[in-house]
Design a protein around this motif. Structure first.
Motif, short mmCIF file in Angstrom:
data_model
loop_
_atom_site.label_atom_id
_atom_site.label_comp_id
_atom_site.label_asym_id
_atom_site.label_seq_id
_atom_site.Cartn_x
_atom_site.Cartn_y
_atom_site.Cartn_z
N ALA A 1 50.42 27.93 40.50
CA ALA A 1 49.42 28.98 40.73
C ALA A 1 50.08 30.20 41.38
CB ALA A 1 48.29 28.45 41.60
N MET B 1 42.61 27.59 38.42
CA MET B 1 43.17 27.59 37.07
C MET B 1 42.14 27.10 36.05
SD MET B 1 46.82 25.78 37.73
CE MET B 1 48.27 26.75 38.07
N PHE C 1 46.98 34.07 26.66
CA PHE C 1 46.61 33.13 27.71
C PHE C 1 47.49 31.89 27.57
CE2 PHE C 1 44.02 29.97 29.85
CZ PHE C 1 43.62 30.66 30.98
N THR D 1 47.87 30.49 34.75
CA THR D 1 46.41 30.48 34.81
C THR D 1 45.76 29.31 34.12
OG1 THR D 1 46.40 31.96 32.92
CG2 THR D 1 46.20 32.98 35.10
N MET E 1 38.20 34.57 36.56
CA MET E 1 38.79 33.58 35.69
C MET E 1 38.31 33.83 34.25
SD MET E 1 38.37 29.43 35.61
CE MET E 1 38.26 29.35 37.35
#
Length: 190
Positions: free
Chosen positions: A79, A102, A57, A84, A1
């Motif tokens: 998801a 997430m 992102f 994300t 992550m």
């Protein structure tokens, strides 16, 4: 992550309210994080794919996006699509997003000391990865209290119109500013 604090090292996150504005954020060299504040689930797969291809992102504002189930199954679906990051005012969606791996951003509105206490209490329980506080014009002691209580990145949004507004908010200790104003995306802060 991904580490959200590292992603926000340029201090400005782009807010997009129309899909027509998305290409500019994708190609902007100063933008790493894009908040999709409004939109439709029908073009979300394309946004997710284009964001990944551009090395950006994407964080979707669940409360304002149309067609997304505001429940555990809706988050699971997102998801599976490859989304994300999410931002929401709803604590149950933060929990579901965390369970799906997430990045989660809890959006809070601070209007008085009671709303601040409540926001801290809820955030301690649900553990978002970051807080987005609105409006950005809140006093510095509010940001300090959030930082001391939660020890997570604090973003500020709302009422950010000038370079001076950005510098004032950052001087209070926020990690980054979220804004839809393109002229502010060009600031070299990080």
């Amino acid at each position: 992550m991904a580490n959200l604090e590292n992603l926000l090292n340029k201090k400005i996150a782009a807010c997009i309210t129309r899909k027509e504005d998305f290409p500019e954020a994708l190609s902007h060299p100063n933008i790493k994080v894009i908040f999709a504040l409004k939109g439709s689930i029908n073009y979300l797969p394309s946004l997710i794919k284009k964001s990944a291809e551009a090395g950006k992102f994407l964080i979707v504002h669940l409360d304002l996006f149309e067609g997304i189930g505001k429940d555990q199954e809706g988050i699971h679906f997102l998801a599976r699509l490859g989304l994300t990051g999410i931002v929401t005012t709803k604590s149950n969606l933060i929990k579901f997003g965390r369970a799906e791996g997430m990045i989660t951003v809890q959006r809070i509105f601070v209007v008085d000391s009671e709303s601040l206490k409540t926001a801290i209490k809820v955030a301690k329980q649900i553990r978002p990865h970051a807080i987005e506080v609105l409006p950005s014009t809140i006093p510095a002691y509010v940001i300090q209290e959030l930082q001391q209580s939660l020890n997570i990145p604090i973003l500020a949004g709302g009422f950010v119109r000038t370079e001076a507004d950005v510098h004032e908010a950052l001087s209070k200790g926020v990690t980054a500013i979220s804004t839809s104003l393109r002229k502010l995306w060009n600031l070299k802060l990080g």
